[in-house]
Write a protein that holds these residues in place. Sequence first.
Motif, mmCIF file in Angstrom:
data_model
loop_
_atom_site.group_PDB
_atom_site.id
_atom_site.type_symbol
_atom_site.label_atom_id
_atom_site.label_comp_id
_atom_site.label_asym_id
_atom_site.label_seq_id
_atom_site.Cartn_x
_atom_site.Cartn_y
_atom_site.Cartn_z
ATOM 1 N N ASP A 190 -8.405 -53.549 10.020
ATOM 2 C CA ASP A 190 -9.184 -52.311 9.999
ATOM 3 C C ASP A 190 -9.613 -51.917 8.587
ATOM 4 O OD1 ASP A 190 -8.950 -52.075 12.737
ATOM 5 O OD2 ASP A 190 -7.124 -50.857 12.607
ATOM 6 N N GLN A 191 -8.782 -52.262 7.601
ATOM 7 C CA GLN A 191 -9.077 -51.923 6.209
ATOM 8 C C GLN A 191 -8.916 -53.165 5.322
ATOM 9 O OE1 GLN A 191 -6.430 -48.544 5.392
ATOM 10 N NE2 GLN A 191 -8.192 -47.195 5.560
ATOM 11 N N PRO A 192 -9.965 -53.994 5.317
ATOM 12 C CA PRO A 192 -9.868 -55.227 4.528
ATOM 13 C C PRO A 192 -9.804 -54.985 3.023
ATOM 14 C CG PRO A 192 -12.076 -54.938 5.417
ATOM 15 C CD PRO A 192 -11.231 -53.896 6.053
ATOM 16 N N ARG A 193 -10.316 -53.814 2.571
ATOM 17 C CA ARG A 193 -10.264 -53.464 1.154
ATOM 18 C C ARG A 193 -9.668 -52.068 0.991
ATOM 19 N NH1 ARG A 193 -16.140 -55.430 -1.250
ATOM 20 N NH2 ARG A 193 -15.895 -57.681 -0.804
ATOM 21 N N PRO A 194 -8.377 -51.922 1.231
ATOM 22 C CA PRO A 194 -7.761 -50.591 1.185
ATOM 23 C C PRO A 194 -7.769 -50.020 -0.226
ATOM 24 C CG PRO A 194 -6.085 -52.283 1.316
ATOM 25 C CD PRO A 194 -7.403 -52.980 1.506
ATOM 26 N N ARG A 195 -7.949 -48.703 -0.293
ATOM 27 C CA ARG A 195 -7.931 -48.031 -1.584
ATOM 28 C C ARG A 195 -6.495 -47.754 -2.023
ATOM 29 N NH1 ARG A 195 -12.634 -43.353 -1.118
ATOM 30 N NH2 ARG A 195 -14.411 -44.758 -0.803
ATOM 31 N N PRO A 196 -6.246 -47.827 -3.325
ATOM 32 C CA PRO A 196 -4.904 -47.455 -3.797
ATOM 33 C C PRO A 196 -4.661 -45.962 -3.613
ATOM 34 C CG PRO A 196 -6.390 -47.817 -5.648
ATOM 35 C CD PRO A 196 -7.131 -48.253 -4.420
ATOM 36 N N ALA A 197 -3.408 -45.619 -3.373
ATOM 37 C CA ALA A 197 -3.052 -44.221 -3.152
ATOM 38 C C ALA A 197 -3.001 -43.462 -4.483
ATOM 39 C CB ALA A 197 -1.708 -44.126 -2.444
ATOM 40 N N MET A 198 -3.422 -42.193 -4.433
ATOM 41 C CA MET A 198 -3.358 -41.343 -5.613
ATOM 42 C C MET A 198 -1.914 -40.918 -5.861
ATOM 43 S SD MET A 198 -5.537 -37.854 -6.397
ATOM 44 C CE MET A 198 -4.604 -36.786 -5.312
ATOM 45 N N VAL A 199 -1.479 -40.987 -7.102
ATOM 46 C CA VAL A 199 -0.137 -40.542 -7.455
ATOM 47 C C VAL A 199 -0.075 -39.022 -7.296
ATOM 48 C CG1 VAL A 199 1.563 -40.372 -9.303
ATOM 49 C CG2 VAL A 199 0.185 -42.455 -9.052
ATOM 50 N N PHE A 248 -6.318 -32.047 -19.094
ATOM 51 C CA PHE A 248 -5.543 -31.072 -18.351
ATOM 52 C C PHE A 248 -5.077 -31.691 -17.037
ATOM 53 C CE2 PHE A 248 -8.796 -28.387 -20.583
ATOM 54 C CZ PHE A 248 -7.927 -27.795 -21.487
ATOM 55 N N VAL A 249 -3.775 -31.750 -16.829
ATOM 56 C CA VAL A 249 -3.246 -32.206 -15.542
ATOM 57 C C VAL A 249 -3.267 -31.005 -14.604
ATOM 58 C CG1 VAL A 249 -1.303 -33.199 -14.305
ATOM 59 C CG2 VAL A 249 -1.846 -33.991 -16.623
ATOM 60 N N VAL A 250 -4.187 -31.046 -13.653
ATOM 61 C CA VAL A 250 -4.435 -29.908 -12.771
ATOM 62 C C VAL A 250 -3.566 -29.980 -11.523
ATOM 63 C CG1 VAL A 250 -6.216 -28.705 -11.447
ATOM 64 C CG2 VAL A 250 -6.792 -29.743 -13.643
ATOM 65 N N GLY A 251 -3.291 -31.195 -11.047
ATOM 66 C CA GLY A 251 -2.489 -31.370 -9.843
ATOM 67 C C GLY A 251 -3.249 -30.980 -8.589
ATOM 68 N N GLY A 252 -2.530 -30.661 -7.545
ATOM 69 C CA GLY A 252 -3.160 -30.285 -6.279
ATOM 70 C C GLY A 252 -3.431 -31.488 -5.394
ATOM 71 N N GLU A 253 -3.724 -31.209 -4.143
ATOM 72 C CA GLU A 253 -3.908 -32.257 -3.155
ATOM 73 C C GLU A 253 -5.383 -32.478 -2.842
ATOM 74 O OE1 GLU A 253 -1.662 -31.229 0.280
ATOM 75 O OE2 GLU A 253 0.286 -31.528 -0.690
ATOM 76 N N GLY A 254 -5.671 -33.681 -2.362
ATOM 77 C CA GLY A 254 -7.018 -34.017 -1.914
ATOM 78 C C GLY A 254 -7.766 -34.905 -2.889
ATOM 79 N N GLY A 255 -8.723 -35.647 -2.327
ATOM 80 C CA GLY A 255 -9.609 -36.421 -3.175
ATOM 81 C C GLY A 255 -10.604 -35.496 -3.855
ATOM 82 N N TRP A 256 -11.688 -36.054 -4.349
ATOM 83 C CA TRP A 256 -12.668 -35.214 -5.034
ATOM 84 C C TRP A 256 -14.048 -35.836 -4.933
ATOM 85 C CZ3 TRP A 256 -9.105 -38.332 -7.322
ATOM 86 C CH2 TRP A 256 -9.587 -39.361 -8.125
ATOM 87 N N ASP A 257 -15.039 -34.994 -5.150
ATOM 88 C CA ASP A 257 -16.421 -35.463 -5.208
ATOM 89 C C ASP A 257 -17.093 -34.742 -6.376
ATOM 90 O OD1 ASP A 257 -18.781 -36.771 -4.728
ATOM 91 O OD2 ASP A 257 -18.992 -36.128 -2.660
ATOM 92 N N TYR A 258 -18.034 -33.832 -6.090
ATOM 93 C CA TYR A 258 -18.763 -33.170 -7.174
ATOM 94 C C TYR A 258 -17.949 -32.044 -7.812
ATOM 95 C CZ TYR A 258 -22.834 -35.536 -5.153
ATOM 96 O OH TYR A 258 -23.710 -36.472 -4.688
ATOM 97 N N LEU A 259 -18.245 -31.775 -9.078
ATOM 98 C CA LEU A 259 -17.749 -30.587 -9.756
ATOM 99 C C LEU A 259 -18.943 -29.865 -10.371
ATOM 100 C CD1 LEU A 259 -16.108 -31.625 -13.137
ATOM 101 C CD2 LEU A 259 -16.921 -33.333 -11.530
ATOM 102 N N THR A 260 -18.857 -28.539 -10.408
ATOM 103 C CA THR A 260 -19.975 -27.702 -10.858
ATOM 104 C C THR A 260 -19.493 -26.738 -11.923
ATOM 105 O OG1 THR A 260 -21.069 -27.843 -8.704
ATOM 106 C CG2 THR A 260 -21.692 -25.998 -10.119
ATOM 107 N N PHE A 261 -20.248 -26.665 -13.029
ATOM 108 C CA PHE A 261 -19.890 -25.772 -14.126
ATOM 109 C C PHE A 261 -20.572 -24.418 -13.948
ATOM 110 C CE2 PHE A 261 -20.397 -23.952 -18.376
ATOM 111 C CZ PHE A 261 -19.077 -23.978 -18.815
ATOM 112 N N ASP A 262 -19.800 -23.352 -14.086
ATOM 113 C CA ASP A 262 -20.292 -21.982 -13.998
ATOM 114 C C ASP A 262 -20.401 -21.418 -15.401
ATOM 115 O OD1 ASP A 262 -20.822 -19.319 -13.482
ATOM 116 O OD2 ASP A 262 -18.782 -18.864 -12.777
ATOM 117 N N SER A 263 -21.626 -21.337 -15.931
ATOM 118 C CA SER A 263 -21.828 -20.876 -17.308
ATOM 119 C C SER A 263 -21.417 -19.420 -17.487
ATOM 120 C CB SER A 263 -23.298 -21.038 -17.710
ATOM 121 O OG SER A 263 -23.666 -22.392 -17.754
ATOM 122 N N THR A 264 -21.642 -18.598 -16.458
ATOM 123 C CA THR A 264 -21.318 -17.170 -16.565
ATOM 124 C C THR A 264 -19.815 -16.940 -16.688
ATOM 125 O OG1 THR A 264 -23.284 -16.625 -15.267
ATOM 126 C CG2 THR A 264 -21.604 -14.919 -15.493
ATOM 127 N N GLY A 265 -19.063 -17.583 -15.837
ATOM 128 C CA GLY A 265 -17.617 -17.393 -15.839
ATOM 129 C C GLY A 265 -16.858 -18.410 -16.652
#
Length: 338
Positions: free
Chosen positions: A317-326, A29-46
Amino acid sequence: MRTTKLLLLALAVAIFAFASANYHLLNKFVVGGEGGWDYLTFDSTGHRLFISRGTHVMVVDAATGKVTADIPNTPGVHGIALAPELGRGFISNGRESKVVIFDLKSLAEISRVATGDTPDAIIYDAASKRVFTFNARGHDTTAIDASSGNVAGSVPLGGKPEFAAADGKGHIFVNIEDKNEIVEFDAKALKEIHRWPLAPCEEPTGLAMDVQHRRLFAGCHNKMMAVVNADTGKVVATPPIDAGVDGNAFDPETQLAFSSNGSGSLTVVHEDSPDKYTVVQTVETARGARTLALDPKTHDVYVVTAEFGAAPAPTADQPRPRPAMVPGSFQLLVYGTR
């Protein structure tokens, strides 16, 4: 006769393990939206996913991949913990060192609670009815009463905490990334019980638990999953995984442990016995898919990532820069055996 029975049992276990580990891509699923990400949590009830996106939390229907809601104003969000019996959710905001408490039905904010410095991972412990944040710069954990929202206290951890797991009996286990340790503490008394070295594991991050057999699964950055006896602290096995792990899960019904690896794979490990483990599958995912969530009913595994452009040129300042998210490429990948 006894030998034959044991061989048949071993064969049955092996067949079940491989049958249960036929994981493949079910949906993208291409969700889109802005921002990086970290954890995701599954809600069994919903049957929905809460996904951290840097400054907000996306709420996604797990079946359709549709974004159904968005929780704003969560600066530096890392994780989301749920207390279904209380109808509440909790979000750790690393940049403001606070937790947002929200209503699980309306998703409206209830209150905002101060924590230790830079909360990262967050879990809910049903045994103590407390939420715990694991504070990266504070090197401690903050305990919050899930019903009242009051801070109950804290526990010093002696290093940088990563993810944690609860045993259902009021004990919490947490990886200490920079010390290569696991700390166990009492969720009610807020006191350290044990501190165990994880050697040969280095830089442990993700953590999951087989509560029945008292085994912990720590994802290690030197490409192994450290399986730890939760009663003795002994490392009983170190099945290999790929690079860049940041998430682990355990499915008690299938006896499978999972490691999501940022290098682009999902490692599936079968618990043959409490002290014997077999890698039964390495599933190709996508680069950056380093965290995961498990649906314990369908046994599906969810990971998130995005597409990336070329990395910018290195600077002082950034010897190992991260690639930008499309832009618009953020995606939810669903893996299962159906």
